[in-house]
Design a protein around this motif. Structure first.
Motif, PDB file in Angstrom:
ATOM      1  N   UNK A  64       0.839  -1.196   0.000  1.00 18.32           N
ATOM      2  CA  UNK A  64       0.000   0.000   0.000  1.00 18.32           C
ATOM      3  C   UNK A  64       0.879   1.253   0.000  1.00 18.32           C
ATOM      4  N   UNK A  65       0.254   2.382  -0.355  1.00 18.75           N
ATOM      5  CA  UNK A  65       0.974   3.651  -0.271  1.00 18.75           C
ATOM      6  C   UNK A  65       0.751   4.290   1.096  1.00 18.75           C
ATOM      7  N   UNK A  66       1.198   5.523   1.277  1.00 20.82           N
ATOM      8  CA  UNK A  66       1.100   6.183   2.576  1.00 20.82           C
ATOM      9  C   UNK A  66      -0.346   6.444   2.982  1.00 20.82           C
ATOM     10  N   UNK A  67      -1.253   6.465   1.987  1.00 17.23           N
ATOM     11  CA  UNK A  67      -2.666   6.640   2.286  1.00 17.23           C
ATOM     12  C   UNK A  67      -3.395   5.331   2.497  1.00 17.23           C
ATOM     13  N   UNK A  68      -2.636   4.231   2.574  1.00 16.61           N
ATOM     14  CA  UNK A  68      -3.154   2.879   2.799  1.00 16.61           C
ATOM     15  C   UNK A  68      -3.995   2.370   1.630  1.00 16.61           C
ATOM     16  N   UNK A  69      -3.750   2.929   0.450  1.00 16.73           N
ATOM     17  CA  UNK A  69      -4.427   2.460  -0.752  1.00 16.73           C
ATOM     18  C   UNK A  69      -3.550   1.428  -1.449  1.00 16.73           C
ATOM     19  N   UNK A  70      -4.138   0.386  -2.022  1.00 18.46           N
ATOM     20  CA  UNK A  70      -3.327  -0.636  -2.699  1.00 18.46           C
ATOM     21  C   UNK A  70      -2.607  -0.069  -3.908  1.00 18.46           C
ATOM     22  N   UNK A  71      -1.371  -0.486  -4.115  1.00 13.20           N
ATOM     23  CA  UNK A  71      -0.573  -0.023  -5.245  1.00 13.20           C
ATOM     24  C   UNK A  71       0.130  -1.211  -5.891  1.00 13.20           C
ATOM     25  N   UNK A  72       0.661  -0.966  -7.079  1.00 14.86           N
ATOM     26  CA  UNK A  72       1.471  -1.961  -7.750  1.00 14.86           C
ATOM     27  C   UNK A  72       2.923  -1.550  -7.727  1.00 14.86           C
ATOM     28  N   UNK A  73       3.779  -2.388  -8.304  1.00 15.28           N
ATOM     29  CA  UNK A  73       5.204  -2.094  -8.323  1.00 15.28           C
ATOM     30  C   UNK A  73       5.718  -2.125  -9.751  1.00 15.28           C
ATOM     31  N   UNK A  74       6.451  -1.084 -10.119  1.00 19.63           N
ATOM     32  CA  UNK A  74       7.036  -1.018 -11.452  1.00 19.63           C
ATOM     33  C   UNK A  74       8.245  -1.938 -11.526  1.00 19.63           C
ATOM     34  N   UNK A  75       8.638  -2.281 -12.742  1.00 14.71           N
ATOM     35  CA  UNK A  75       9.868  -3.054 -12.928  1.00 14.71           C
ATOM     36  C   UNK A  75      11.032  -2.241 -12.357  1.00 14.71           C
ATOM     37  N   UNK A  76      11.812  -2.862 -11.481  1.00 14.21           N
ATOM     38  CA  UNK A  76      12.930  -2.145 -10.865  1.00 14.21           C
ATOM     39  C   UNK A  76      12.568  -1.384  -9.616  1.00 14.21           C
ATOM     40  N   UNK A  77      11.346  -1.539  -9.137  1.00 11.03           N
ATOM     41  CA  UNK A  77      10.924  -0.844  -7.917  1.00 11.03           C
ATOM     42  C   UNK A  77      11.804  -1.246  -6.736  1.00 11.03           C
ATOM     43  N   UNK A  78      11.959  -0.329  -5.798  1.00 13.25           N
ATOM     44  CA  UNK A  78      12.779  -0.618  -4.614  1.00 13.25           C
ATOM     45  C   UNK A  78      11.993  -0.323  -3.342  1.00 13.25           C
ATOM     46  N   UNK A  79      12.349  -1.051  -2.289  1.00 15.01           N
ATOM     47  CA  UNK A  79      11.706  -0.890  -0.990  1.00 15.01           C
ATOM     48  C   UNK A  79      12.750  -0.489   0.033  1.00 15.01           C
ATOM     49  N   UNK A  80      12.327   0.285   1.031  1.00 16.42           N
ATOM     50  CA  UNK A  80      13.260   0.728   2.067  1.00 16.42           C
ATOM     51  C   UNK A  80      12.478   1.114   3.315  1.00 16.42           C
ATOM     52  N   UNK A  81      13.195   1.258   4.397  1.00 17.80           N
ATOM     53  CA  UNK A  81      12.586   1.642   5.669  1.00 17.80           C
ATOM     54  C   UNK A  81      11.976   3.036   5.542  1.00 17.80           C
ATOM     55  N   UNK A  82      10.880   3.286   6.257  1.00 16.14           N
ATOM     56  CA  UNK A  82      10.237   4.598   6.191  1.00 16.14           C
ATOM     57  C   UNK A  82      11.185   5.717   6.644  1.00 16.14           C
ATOM     58  N   UNK A  83      12.100   5.383   7.557  1.00 21.92           N
ATOM     59  CA  UNK A  83      13.082   6.388   7.991  1.00 21.92           C
ATOM     60  C   UNK A  83      13.989   6.784   6.828  1.00 21.92           C
ATOM     61  N   UNK A  84      14.363   5.812   6.003  1.00 22.66           N
ATOM     62  CA  UNK A  84      15.178   6.113   4.816  1.00 22.66           C
ATOM     63  C   UNK A  84      14.369   6.915   3.801  1.00 22.66           C
ATOM     64  N   UNK A  85      13.081   6.606   3.721  1.00 27.37           N
ATOM     65  CA  UNK A  85      12.210   7.330   2.801  1.00 27.37           C
ATOM     66  C   UNK A  85      12.120   8.803   3.185  1.00 27.37           C
ATOM     67  N   UNK A  86      11.987   9.051   4.478  1.00 30.49           N
ATOM     68  CA  UNK A  86      11.935  10.442   4.939  1.00 30.49           C
ATOM     69  C   UNK A  86      13.290  11.121   4.802  1.00 30.49           C
ATOM     70  N   UNK A  87      14.346  10.352   4.899  1.00 26.17           N
ATOM     71  CA  UNK A  87      15.680  10.923   4.668  1.00 26.17           C
ATOM     72  C   UNK A  87      15.822  11.370   3.208  1.00 26.17           C
ATOM     73  N   UNK A  88      15.214  10.614   2.292  1.00 23.85           N
ATOM     74  CA  UNK A  88      15.202  11.009   0.885  1.00 23.85           C
ATOM     75  C   UNK A  88      14.478  12.347   0.718  1.00 23.85           C
ATOM     76  N   UNK A  89      13.337  12.461   1.398  1.00 28.80           N
ATOM     77  CA  UNK A  89      12.542  13.692   1.301  1.00 28.80           C
ATOM     78  C   UNK A  89      13.302  14.866   1.896  1.00 28.80           C
ATOM     79  N   UNK A  90      13.764  14.694   3.124  1.00 28.23           N
ATOM     80  CA  UNK A  90      14.437  15.794   3.824  1.00 28.23           C
ATOM     81  C   UNK A  90      15.776  16.148   3.194  1.00 28.23           C
TER      82      UNK A  90
END
Length: 216
Positions: A64-90
């Motif tokens: 799911x995305x941050x709004x808890x809606x179901x999503x798909x994954x593109x070819x080459x998609x990557x996953x990471x900890x939410x703390x790393x995700x916020x580090x990307x943003x900040x």
């Protein structure tokens, strides 16, 4: 095409290919419908880069995305900890954040997470995105359900950040922050300048190009 889809389609036109884009809850999520999934990289703050839409038969309840809606994954998609995700943003690694809004004011400030006296929606990642994303696009209906303007002189709801937004796209008009203030650059559909004026208390000037177009 309904108003929300019109707004989302227009917002997609603002995006440059190969950008990293974070889509907020509501109208922003519809923007993905108008993007070539091979040319844009969608980010969600709960820890994924390479978000795509998903067919009902392929839904994974754990994806799911941050709004808890179901999503798909593109070819080459990557996953990471939410703390790393916020580090990307900040850290300034998100090119564009497209956010919904309850209000936007003449100073370019946005209120999009709480209405006094009502249950708090929660700020989520909006505060971080407003600070860290390179460009902020707000997508919203021009007026609220009771017909009152959402683009106003001063926010009466709690503001999300002191960061000014770059672009506002509504079902009536497009505004861009230029030289210390908002400029009305485009009318949406058959909206008139008078209709925008009657439904907007936010301070703005009208672009010369639009004035020339309307007078011709």
């Amino acid at each position: 095409m309904n108003k929300k889809e019109i707004i989302a389609k227009r917002a997609a036109e603002e995006l440059k290919p190969y950008s990293i884009i974070n889509l907020g809850i509501g109208i922003p999520t519809l923007v993905a419908n108008y993007l070539d999934k091979d040319k844009y990289y969608l980010h969600t703050e709960n820890g994924m880069l390479g978000v795509t839409s998903v067919k009902e038969d392929d839904i994974d309840p754990l994806l799911v995305n941050a709004g808890k809606l179901p999503v798909g994954e593109a070819v080459g998609a990557s996953y990471f900890h939410s703390a790393d995700s916020f580090a990307m943003i900040r850290g300034g690694h998100v090119d564009v954040a497209i956010l919904g809004a309850l209000q936007v004011d003449s100073d370019g400030l946005v209120a999009n997470y709480a209405i006094p006296g009502k249950d708090i929606i929660g700020v989520g990642g909006a505060m971080d995105l407003l600070v860290g994303a390179k460009q902020i696009i707000v997508t919203t209906n021009h007026v609220s359900k009771d017909g009152s303007p959402k683009l106003i002189d001063k926010c009466t709801y709690p503001i999300t950040s002191t960061r000014k937004v770059d672009v506002i796209i509504t079902d009536m008009a497009v505004f861009k922050w230029k030289e210390g203030g908002f400029e009305l650059t485009e009318l949406v559909g058959d909206t008139s300048l008078k209709e925008v004026e009657e439904n907007t208390t936010l301070s703005y000037r009208i672009s010369k190009r639009l004035l020339q177009k309307e007078s011709s």
